[in-house]
Scaffold this active site. Structure first.
Site, short mmCIF file in Angstrom:
data_model
loop_
_atom_site.label_atom_id
_atom_site.label_comp_id
_atom_site.label_asym_id
_atom_site.label_seq_id
_atom_site.Cartn_x
_atom_site.Cartn_y
_atom_site.Cartn_z
N ASN A 297 12.78 7.57 -68.21
CA ASN A 297 11.59 8.69 -68.12
C ASN A 297 11.50 9.32 -66.91
O ASN A 297 10.98 10.49 -66.97
CB ASN A 297 10.08 8.05 -68.65
CG ASN A 297 10.19 7.89 -70.29
OD1 ASN A 297 10.78 8.50 -70.86
ND2 ASN A 297 9.41 6.86 -70.73
N ASN B 57 10.22 0.81 -78.10
CA ASN B 57 9.69 1.90 -78.65
C ASN B 57 9.69 1.86 -80.15
O ASN B 57 10.04 1.03 -80.96
CB ASN B 57 10.28 3.19 -78.24
CG ASN B 57 11.60 3.36 -78.58
OD1 ASN B 57 11.98 2.90 -79.55
ND2 ASN B 57 12.43 3.88 -77.77
N CYS C 66 1.89 1.99 -71.50
CA CYS C 66 3.48 2.41 -72.25
C CYS C 66 3.77 3.77 -71.94
O CYS C 66 3.73 4.38 -70.49
CB CYS C 66 3.34 2.19 -73.56
SG CYS C 66 2.15 3.03 -74.56
N SER C 67 4.17 4.54 -72.81
CA SER C 67 4.44 6.02 -72.53
C SER C 67 3.23 6.71 -72.48
O SER C 67 2.82 7.35 -71.50
CB SER C 67 5.67 6.46 -73.44
OG SER C 67 6.84 5.89 -73.21
N TRP D 81 -0.98 4.69 -76.52
CA TRP D 81 -1.77 4.77 -77.60
C TRP D 81 -0.80 3.63 -78.80
O TRP D 81 -1.22 3.39 -79.79
CB TRP D 81 -1.93 5.94 -78.38
CG TRP D 81 -0.63 7.00 -78.32
CD1 TRP D 81 0.44 6.72 -79.02
CD2 TRP D 81 -0.78 8.40 -78.34
NE1 TRP D 81 1.23 7.83 -78.86
CE2 TRP D 81 0.33 8.98 -78.56
CE3 TRP D 81 -1.88 8.99 -77.74
CZ2 TRP D 81 0.99 10.15 -78.22
CZ3 TRP D 81 -1.32 10.42 -77.57
CH2 TRP D 81 -0.01 10.95 -77.84
N ASP D 82 0.14 3.10 -78.41
CA ASP D 82 1.08 2.23 -79.10
C ASP D 82 0.89 0.85 -78.57
O ASP D 82 0.11 0.07 -78.96
CB ASP D 82 2.30 2.92 -79.53
CG ASP D 82 2.24 4.00 -80.40
OD1 ASP D 82 1.66 3.95 -81.28
OD2 ASP D 82 3.04 5.06 -80.13
N ARG D 83 1.90 0.52 -77.94
CA ARG D 83 2.22 -0.83 -77.31
C ARG D 83 1.11 -1.03 -76.48
O ARG D 83 0.56 -2.26 -76.34
CB ARG D 83 3.34 -0.54 -76.15
CG ARG D 83 4.77 -0.67 -77.18
CD ARG D 83 6.02 -0.47 -76.40
NE ARG D 83 5.95 1.15 -76.07
CZ ARG D 83 7.06 1.59 -75.60
NH1 ARG D 83 8.49 0.99 -75.47
NH2 ARG D 83 7.11 2.95 -75.27
N LYS E 192 -2.16 6.53 -82.94
CA LYS E 192 -2.34 7.77 -84.26
C LYS E 192 -1.79 7.21 -85.66
O LYS E 192 -0.69 7.24 -85.85
CB LYS E 192 -1.01 8.68 -83.68
CG LYS E 192 -1.17 9.25 -82.35
CD LYS E 192 -0.27 10.53 -82.21
CE LYS E 192 1.07 9.90 -81.73
NZ LYS E 192 2.02 11.05 -81.63
N ARG F 34 1.59 7.40 -87.67
CA ARG F 34 2.36 6.19 -87.70
C ARG F 34 2.14 5.34 -88.97
O ARG F 34 3.27 4.89 -89.41
CB ARG F 34 1.61 4.99 -86.76
CG ARG F 34 1.63 5.45 -85.09
CD ARG F 34 3.13 5.35 -84.77
NE ARG F 34 3.14 5.83 -83.32
CZ ARG F 34 3.48 7.22 -82.60
NH1 ARG F 34 3.88 8.00 -83.65
NH2 ARG F 34 3.36 7.35 -81.56
#
Length: 621
Positions: free
Chosen positions: A248, A273, A336-337, A340-342, A378, A382
């Site tokens: 990244n 991911n 994470c990136s 909002w996920d990991r 999201k 998702r």
């Protein structure tokens, strides 16, 4: 209804996908505005909500009819044989349209009406108050304050309006940091541990590239460190694999340079991911759906999918976070990136390990509202709620629920809720029946006016919470203040009740969980009988001279007691009570309640090699 050409087809066959002899049920298929309904010749109903449908496939015509295979997001698979190809084609086209809506207003939640007035609807939405939750944690305090910087969503559209930041962090520092973070998601408080005075904070990756820096962002991290009077250094947890984070950097993003940030310790934890997770789940489902698979082949396929290794990675990250706070008294910043996920997985699981309140039914709802809904996981993308990019679909929240299930297996007395509660929540992240999980962030939900046009799931679950209570739960759960799970590979099992919950003919077994539930019910009935007997004895004590209760008296107290007549070992077990209320919430019929017969045991130790008949597969590494 404009998408429905054929509403009723007779002489349709429903195949048993695990039957080696191709067993089937013959019945009538109905297509409504919200459900696909199959009623067999015994009047058993199978309900499938359109929003649960992930894919529909029409296979080549056979001598017995036209096959129609439906894969659902809640892991149901149905295989119909429709007599006429034209009818099959009409049903196929209708389901393609009905399962993929173009706009939110066409989702089930906007037409669902449980016959509540506006006041009751509003009360349902007010059931969870995150301001009260932060007060429970002990904030605001001398180190942390409520900031109004994002009140109008001008700094970060995917964050909630109300955010907690270090008291010494000024608005210019917050604004500057947001410009240096992906999607403007600057570091904010997620959880505060009062006893340790340490915090779990969350954000997205910095836009650092190979050499860029931001003084405001550095000052904000320093403010988080200073907000902990016990330990001045803090951990920065990057939940991605290090190679991904380094890649990244080439895109102008990346991770924090320790040379530019004072008093931080950096830690990569290596959770893959969303694309890897989606692929892993697909491999798992392919193994699950293979007919006639041997035990060894199932184990091999399960391991090849990598699913349980990913679950272990998420769990290990949460354990690291919890230990950093409890052992080292250190605050932790997680990202994470995009955060909002990991990040949601690790922050929520870490909080669950640290705080027993989140292990109650109400507390678990609060945890989901706080770390998932309010902080912009999201859900719409998702879970594929609308007809969008399939590459954005990923089982991130499903993994979180599975991690919680593994914790309930290791600590069966520490959780107020049973796995039925987790399965019901999973049902509704895809059902689109309630407004809680619609949209991708709070700003989007406000624009949709969900609190005015839809209903909240939480009051419905609380109303029926007896169905989800864990009979092993200890009221003295303070003994489990901090959970310390063991994540050796063989402790991770295949969650049969999630992935095979609808396959009723696959290795049926009696559930120990259900036995315990029935024992509790029998104990209650026996206690009632004792009270009735005592009352009768008191009334007739003047008539009883020998002090012995006659058989006639016993019969008069409780003449018909099925609980006393029925042997526990042979009584039919049901994980959830079957009634119309359950059907309303799930969109499935009582007769098709998938929770029966398949609950896993809570604390039974099992051998290293276990037959699939017992619904357990161990991960081997």
């Amino acid at each position: 209804m404009e998408h429905i050409r054929t509403t009723k087809v007779e002489q349709v066959k429903l195949l048993d996908r695990f039957s080696t002899s191709n067993k089937s049920l013959t019945g009538t298929l109905y297509l409504t505005a919200t459900h696909l309904l199959f009623i067999d010749s015994h009047q058993k109903e199978t309900w499938i909500l359109h929003h649960h449908i992930a894919s529909v496939e029409k296979l080549a015509l056979t001598t017995s009819g036209c096959p129609l295979v439906i894969q659902c997001k809640n892991f149901r698979t149905v295989h119909f044989i429709v007599p006429r190809e034209r009818d099959c084609h009409d049903i196929y086209n209708s389901l393609l349209q009905l399962s993929k809506q173009a706009k939110y207003e066409d989702l089930y939640a906007f037409s669902y009406n449980p016959k509540q007035n506006d006041s009751e609807r509003l009360q349902g939405w007010q059931l969870i108050d995150l301001a009260e939750e932060y007060k429970r944690m002990g904030v605001p305090n001398s180190h942390w304050q409520l900031s109004d910087a994002n009140r109008d969503y001008k700094i970060c559209e995917t964050y909630p309006r109300e955010l907690y930041v270090p008291r010494i962090a000024s608005k210019p520092i917050i604004v500057g940091s947001s410009k240096f973070r992906s999607k403007g998601r600057f570091p904010v408080l997620s959880y505060y541990h009062q006893d340790k005075e340490a915090a779990i904070c969350r954000c997205s990756q910095p836009l650092s590239g190979f050499s860029a820096r931001c003084l405001e962002d550095e000052h904000l991290l320093q403010a988080i460190s200073k907000a902990n009077p016990v330990n001045r250094y803090m951990y920065v947890m990057d939940t991605r694999p290090k190679l991904n984070a380094m890649a990244n950097r080439a895109a102008g993003k990346g991770y924090e340079n320790e040379d530019n940030y004072s008093n931080i310790r950096f830690q990569f934890v290596g959770i893959e991911n969303i694309h890897v997770m989606r692929s892993s789940l697909q491999k798992l489902l392919e193994v699950n759906g293979t007919k006639g698979l041997s035990v060894n082949d199932f184990y091999s396929g399960l391991e090849s999918s990598g699913w349980l290794r990913h679950i272990k990675a998420v769990m290990d990250a949460a354990i690291f976070l919890a230990k950093a706070i409890t052992v080292e008294n250190a605050s932790v910043l997680v990202h994470c990136s995009d955060g909002w996920d990991r990040t949601s997985q690790v922050c929520s699981l870490g909080s669950l390990l640290l705080d027993s309140y989140y292990r109650t039914i109400k507390g678990f709802m609060v945890l989901i509202e706080k770390d998932w809904i309010s902080f912009g996981h999201k859900f719409s993308e998702r879970c594929g709620q609308l007809d969008g990019d399939p590459k954005e679909v990923s089982p991130v929240f499903t993994q979180f629920l599975e991690c919680v299930w593994h914790l309930t297996e290791q600590f069966p007395q520490a959780f107020e809720f049973s796995e039925a509660f987790l399965l019901q929540i999973h049902e509704h992240i895809h059902s689109c029946q309630f407004g809680n999980f619609l949209g991708n962030c709070q700003k989007e939900r406000e624009e949709l006016k969900l609190k005015e046009k839809t209903y909240s799931l939480w009051p419905f679950l609380l109303e029926d919470q007896k169905k989800y209570l864990n009979p092993l739960y200890s009221s003295e759960s303070h003994r489990f203040t901090v959970l310390e799970p063991n994540t050796v590979s063989f402790n991770f099992k295949f969650w049969r009740n999630m992935y095979h919950q609808f396959d009723r003919t696959l290795h049926p077994r009696q559930s120990v969980f259900n036995i315990i539930m029935n024992m509790n019910e029998q104990n209650k009935q026996l206690e009632k009988d004792i009270k009735d007997l005592e009352s009768k004895i008191k009334q007739r004590k003047n008539k009883q001279t020998d002090g012995i209760l006659t058989k006639e008296l016993l019969h008069s107290v409780h003449p018909e007691s099925p609980n006393l007549k029925t042997s526990l070992c042979f009584k039919e077990q049901t994980l959830l009570p079957v009634n119309d209320a359950l059907r309303t919430i799930e969109g499935s019929s009582p007769a098709d309640n998938r929770y029966s017969e398949y609950a896993e045991e809570f604390s039974k130790s099992e051998p290293a090699v276990v037959s699939l008949e017992y619904g357990v597969a161990r991960m081997t590494c």
